[in-house]
Design a protein around this motif. Structure first.
Motif, PDB file in Angstrom:
ATOM      1  N   ALA A 149      -2.034  17.820  64.983  1.00 59.33           N
ATOM      2  CA  ALA A 149      -0.872  18.161  65.803  1.00 59.33           C
ATOM      3  C   ALA A 149      -0.575  17.095  66.845  1.00 59.33           C
ATOM      4  CB  ALA A 149      -1.085  19.513  66.484  1.00 59.33           C
TER       5      ALA A 149
ATOM      6  N   ALA B 138      -0.062  24.920  64.567  1.00 56.60           N
ATOM      7  CA  ALA B 138      -1.487  24.911  64.226  1.00 56.60           C
ATOM      8  C   ALA B 138      -2.141  26.277  64.400  1.00 56.60           C
ATOM      9  CB  ALA B 138      -2.216  23.877  65.092  1.00 56.60           C
TER      10      ALA B 138
ATOM     11  N   MET C 296       1.680  19.512  58.469  1.00 58.58           N
ATOM     12  CA  MET C 296       1.717  18.879  59.792  1.00 58.58           C
ATOM     13  C   MET C 296       2.317  17.475  59.719  1.00 58.58           C
ATOM     14  SD  MET C 296       0.471  21.192  61.797  1.00 58.58           S
ATOM     15  CE  MET C 296      -0.468  20.765  63.239  1.00 58.58           C
TER      16      MET C 296
ATOM     17  N   THR D  12      -4.576  28.029  61.747  1.00 60.98           N
ATOM     18  CA  THR D  12      -5.964  28.377  62.081  1.00 60.98           C
ATOM     19  C   THR D  12      -6.340  29.733  61.494  1.00 60.98           C
ATOM     20  OG1 THR D  12      -5.841  27.104  64.134  1.00 60.98           O
ATOM     21  CG2 THR D  12      -7.577  28.765  63.981  1.00 60.98           C
TER      22      THR D  12
ATOM     23  N   ILE E 162      -7.149  20.547  62.629  1.00 61.12           N
ATOM     24  CA  ILE E 162      -5.752  20.968  62.605  1.00 61.12           C
ATOM     25  C   ILE E 162      -5.055  20.544  63.895  1.00 61.12           C
ATOM     26  CG2 ILE E 162      -4.167  22.896  62.275  1.00 61.12           C
ATOM     27  CD1 ILE E 162      -6.476  24.518  61.174  1.00 61.12           C
ATOM     28  N   PHE E 163      -5.728  20.776  65.020  1.00 58.73           N
ATOM     29  CA  PHE E 163      -5.125  20.452  66.314  1.00 58.73           C
ATOM     30  C   PHE E 163      -5.123  18.940  66.552  1.00 58.73           C
ATOM     31  CE2 PHE E 163      -6.363  24.857  66.495  1.00 58.73           C
ATOM     32  CZ  PHE E 163      -5.276  25.454  67.114  1.00 58.73           C
TER      33      PHE E 163
ATOM     34  N   THR F 288       1.476  21.813  67.711  1.00 61.47           N
ATOM     35  CA  THR F 288       0.339  22.579  68.242  1.00 61.47           C
ATOM     36  C   THR F 288       0.571  24.069  68.061  1.00 61.47           C
ATOM     37  OG1 THR F 288      -0.150  20.855  69.875  1.00 61.47           O
ATOM     38  CG2 THR F 288      -1.054  23.044  70.283  1.00 61.47           C
TER      39      THR F 288
END
Length: 495
Positions: A184, A142, A104, A146, A180-181, A139
């Motif tokens: 992003a 991501a 990322m 996930t 994770i988001f 995003t």
């Protein structure tokens, strides 16, 4: 550097605070002023550049150190739950989280090139659009990440981890899915602010969030008894605190009123082109981040690897901590070079490259000297074992060389990002790191029975080769051509 610059260009833009009076004339004008003696011109230009560099690099270093510390704090709280939980948190961090954050952050560095050059070219309205495009692309990225997080347990079992460790690591990783988001959104915001030399607010936000993180981790682990999942959820929550606080600053601050004009449908234009640029950035950075993780993995294949792994872990922890200084200068180099190229200042861009490399190199040499001076006692910060301390002492010369290289290589990567050379550097990284460094390290470590010293020597050789190639490319750069390339890039990406 191959440069002939006769034109005067507009002055570079101001930063968080107005520069001192002696900085009001641009670096390009100072370097082009042939009426001044050469020595005075260089000294004055160096003073201007240092006053532009350190207000960028220092807060950036602090931000990276603090954000890195949040993950360390989380693992420390996990360690208080037991040895299994500590091992699980370390495995989840090194095996899963590091992969996602590297990917990322690498993709986010694409917006660093565009925002930095657009800001230098006074195309302020494009910065907000670039940030939104990057957020959309990251995003979407991501989502498959996930899925990797969700199925991390069978993945860990597949690579040979035990059932209890894989299960505990999976529990820890599940709590990191919201992070994770947050990545992003955070990385594009971070690059958006850095491109404008707005770095202090991120530092204040990170410091406040670290304090909050320690408090909430204590409550989750010791008061509420939420265990591993609680500690990782707190980490994810705190990353979202950073994201929200930075976005609120962007919306409310007058410093961003020219670069943030609200959400725009234009953010959905040219997404595929942005994906291609982001992919090159991701490959470049991930190959660098994962490189020395390979050292740890290969060391685990040695006969009786326990002592080697313990000593390497201590050295890599020290290297990782001090690397944040190099990463801070990486960000500063990227901003300075991209801003000057966008402004049409080739001499200033070239001079910035020289100064930031010199400063980072001097600091890296000091780090190496300190490590060598403390080689016999430095491991006691992490462990009380005398055997490990002796092993760490034997590896400290290799650590010192790595630290010196970390003072040059990240800065050159920052220059590459500022110029938009990500794809070129990605190929160089593949060849030098994984075509030379890893194979040579394996041959020295296993064929010649040099163990971890041989493995590390080979990987240092790969880094040296990569650094020399980047130095040669940078030295041979035609900065007038880079200015023209930046202009074409901005014209292509505008709307």
């Amino acid at each position: 550097m191959e440069s002939n610059f006769d034109e005067l260009h507009q002055p570079i833009l101001t930063h968080d605070h107005p520069p001192p009076p002696e900085l009001n004339s641009s670096l390009e004008e100072m370097l082009s002023n042939t009426q001044l003696p050469l020595l005075k011109r260089l000294l004055s230009a160096t003073w201007i550049e240092l006053n532009l560099l350190f207000p960028l690099a220092t807060p950036a270093i602090l931000v990276y150190l603090i954000n890195n510390s949040m993950s360390t704090v989380t693992r420390a709280f996990a360690g208080h739950l037991g040895n299994l939980q500590l091992a699980a948190a370390n495995l989840g961090n090194s095996g899963i989280q590091l992969f996602a954050s590297g990917l990322m952050l690498g993709m986010g560095s694409a917006v660093e090139t565009l925002c930095g050059q657009a800001y230098g070219a006074n195309k302020y309205e494009m910065l907000g659009i670039y940030m939104q495009r990057a957020t959309i692309v990251l995003t979407i990225t991501a989502i498959p990440l996930t899925i990797v997080y969700i199925f991390c347990k069978p993945i860990l079992l597949l690579i040979g981890e035990s059932e209890p460790l894989a299960s505990s690591a999976a529990t820890y990783v599940y709590g990191l899915i919201p992070q994770i988001f947050a990545y992003a959104v955070n990385f594009p915001i971070q690059k958006f602010l850095q491109a404008q030399s707005i770095v202090r607010p991120s530092t204040y936000i990170s410091v406040a969030t670290l304090v909050l993180h320690v408090l909430l981790s204590w409550v989750a682990v010791f008061k509420l008894g939420l265990g591993l999942i609680g500690s990782s959820l707190v980490l994810s929550f705190c990353w979202w605190v950073i994201v929200v606080a930075q976005f609120v600053y962007i919306v409310k601050s007058r410093k961003c009123e020219r670069t943030w004009n609200g959400f725009s449908v234009e953010a959905f234009y040219k997404l595929w082109d942005f994906v291609k640029l982001s992919s090159a950035s991701a490959v470049m950075l991930c190959l660098e981040i994962w490189y020395f993780q390979v050292l740890v993995l290969i060391t685990g294949l040695l006969d009786n690897p326990e002592l080697a792994l313990d000593s390497v872990a201590v050295c890599m922890t020290i290297a990782g901590l001090l690397l944040q200084i190099g990463v801070g200068f990486n960000a500063a180099a990227s901003v300075r070079v991209s801003n000057e190229l966008g402004s049409g200042n080739p001499k200033a861009a070239a001079f910035s490259v020289v100064i930031v490399n010199m400063v980072s190199f001097i600091i890296a040499v000091i780090e190496a000297i300190v490590v060598l001076a403390l080689r016999h006692v430095i491991s006691y910060v992490f462990t009380e074992g005398e055997t490990v301390a002796n092993a760490v002492s034997d590896l400290c010369p290799y650590l010192a060389v790595t630290l010196i290289l970390n003072g040059i290589q990240p800065v050159l990567s920052g220059v590459a990002v500022g110029c938009g050379w990500q794809a070129i550097v990605a190929y160089i990284n593949v060849g030098c790191y994984y075509g030379v460094g890893v194979p040579v390290g394996c041959v020295l470590g296993f064929k010649f029975n040099l163990g971890v010293k041989g493995i590390w020597s080979g990987m240092i050789g790969g880094t040296v080769l990569q650094t020399l190639i980047l130095l040669w490319i940078t030295f041979r750069t035609d900065w007038i051509k880079e200015v023209n390339t930046a202009k074409k890039r901005l014209d292509k990406w505008e709307n």
